[in-house]
Write a protein that holds these residues in place. Structure first.
Motif, PDB file in Angstrom:
ATOM      1  N   VAL A   1       0.862  -1.180   0.000  1.00 45.06           N
ATOM      2  CA  VAL A   1       0.000   0.000   0.000  1.00 45.06           C
ATOM      3  C   VAL A   1       0.902   1.233   0.000  1.00 45.06           C
ATOM      4  O   VAL A   1       1.820   1.343   0.806  1.00 45.06           O
ATOM      5  CB  VAL A   1      -0.911   0.018   1.251  1.00 45.06           C
ATOM      6  N   LYS A   2       0.621   2.145  -0.915  1.00 46.61           N
ATOM      7  CA  LYS A   2       1.436   3.342  -1.055  1.00 46.61           C
ATOM      8  C   LYS A   2       1.460   4.141   0.256  1.00 46.61           C
ATOM      9  O   LYS A   2       0.430   4.343   0.887  1.00 46.61           O
ATOM     10  CB  LYS A   2       0.878   4.199  -2.192  1.00 46.61           C
ATOM     11  N   LYS A   3       2.635   4.561   0.655  1.00 49.80           N
ATOM     12  CA  LYS A   3       2.910   5.351   1.861  1.00 49.80           C
ATOM     13  C   LYS A   3       2.680   4.590   3.168  1.00 49.80           C
ATOM     14  O   LYS A   3       2.791   5.157   4.231  1.00 49.80           O
ATOM     15  CB  LYS A   3       2.087   6.640   1.878  1.00 49.80           C
ATOM     16  N   LYS A   4       2.332   3.314   3.080  1.00 49.53           N
ATOM     17  CA  LYS A   4       2.150   2.511   4.288  1.00 49.53           C
ATOM     18  C   LYS A   4       3.005   1.254   4.277  1.00 49.53           C
ATOM     19  O   LYS A   4       3.225   0.648   5.310  1.00 49.53           O
ATOM     20  CB  LYS A   4       0.690   2.128   4.473  1.00 49.53           C
ATOM     21  N   GLY A   5       3.454   0.831   3.125  1.00 56.04           N
ATOM     22  CA  GLY A   5       4.256  -0.377   3.018  1.00 56.04           C
ATOM     23  C   GLY A   5       3.393  -1.615   2.856  1.00 56.04           C
ATOM     24  O   GLY A   5       2.251  -1.543   2.420  1.00 56.04           O
ATOM     25  N   PHE A   6       3.955  -2.750   3.218  1.00 57.16           N
ATOM     26  CA  PHE A   6       3.236  -4.019   3.108  1.00 57.16           C
ATOM     27  C   PHE A   6       2.305  -4.177   4.304  1.00 57.16           C
ATOM     28  O   PHE A   6       2.727  -4.051   5.443  1.00 57.16           O
ATOM     29  CB  PHE A   6       4.217  -5.197   3.068  1.00 57.16           C
ATOM     30  N   SER A   7       1.053  -4.451   4.051  1.00 60.96           N
ATOM     31  CA  SER A   7       0.114  -4.678   5.144  1.00 60.96           C
ATOM     32  C   SER A   7       0.192  -6.145   5.554  1.00 60.96           C
ATOM     33  O   SER A   7       0.141  -7.037   4.708  1.00 60.96           O
ATOM     34  CB  SER A   7      -1.310  -4.332   4.707  1.00 60.96           C
TER      35      SER A   7
END
Length: 79
Positions: A34-40
């Motif tokens: 997820v952009k700006k959050k990394g891997f969820s």
């Protein structure tokens, strides 16, 4: 939901057969980026149980006595 076949799951099965781990554990894998959050992270519970014609006590006894029907003792489990 069926389990995933990976090194992490195989290690959990081997830990259970060696008496170090339990049948139940919580685990996590990397999910979608997820952009700006990394891997969820995707979190799940894992329960090991034997396939139809096998018994858990017999599997552990065979493993401890170095008797194995299959090439891998992990092959008789559904993770």
């Amino acid at each position: 939901m069926p389990g995933r076949k990976c090194a992490q799951t195989k290690q959990k099965i081997m830990n259970y057969l060696n008496g170090v781990g339990k049948r139940y554990c919580k685990s996590m894998i990397k999910g979608k980026y997820v952009k700006k959050k990394g891997f969820s992270p995707i979190k799940f519970d894992l329960l090991l149980f034997a396939k139809r014609r096998f018994n858990l006590k017999e599997i552990i006894q065979d493993f401890n006595q170095k008797r194995s029907v299959n090439k891998s003792p992990a092959a008789v489990f559904f993770p």
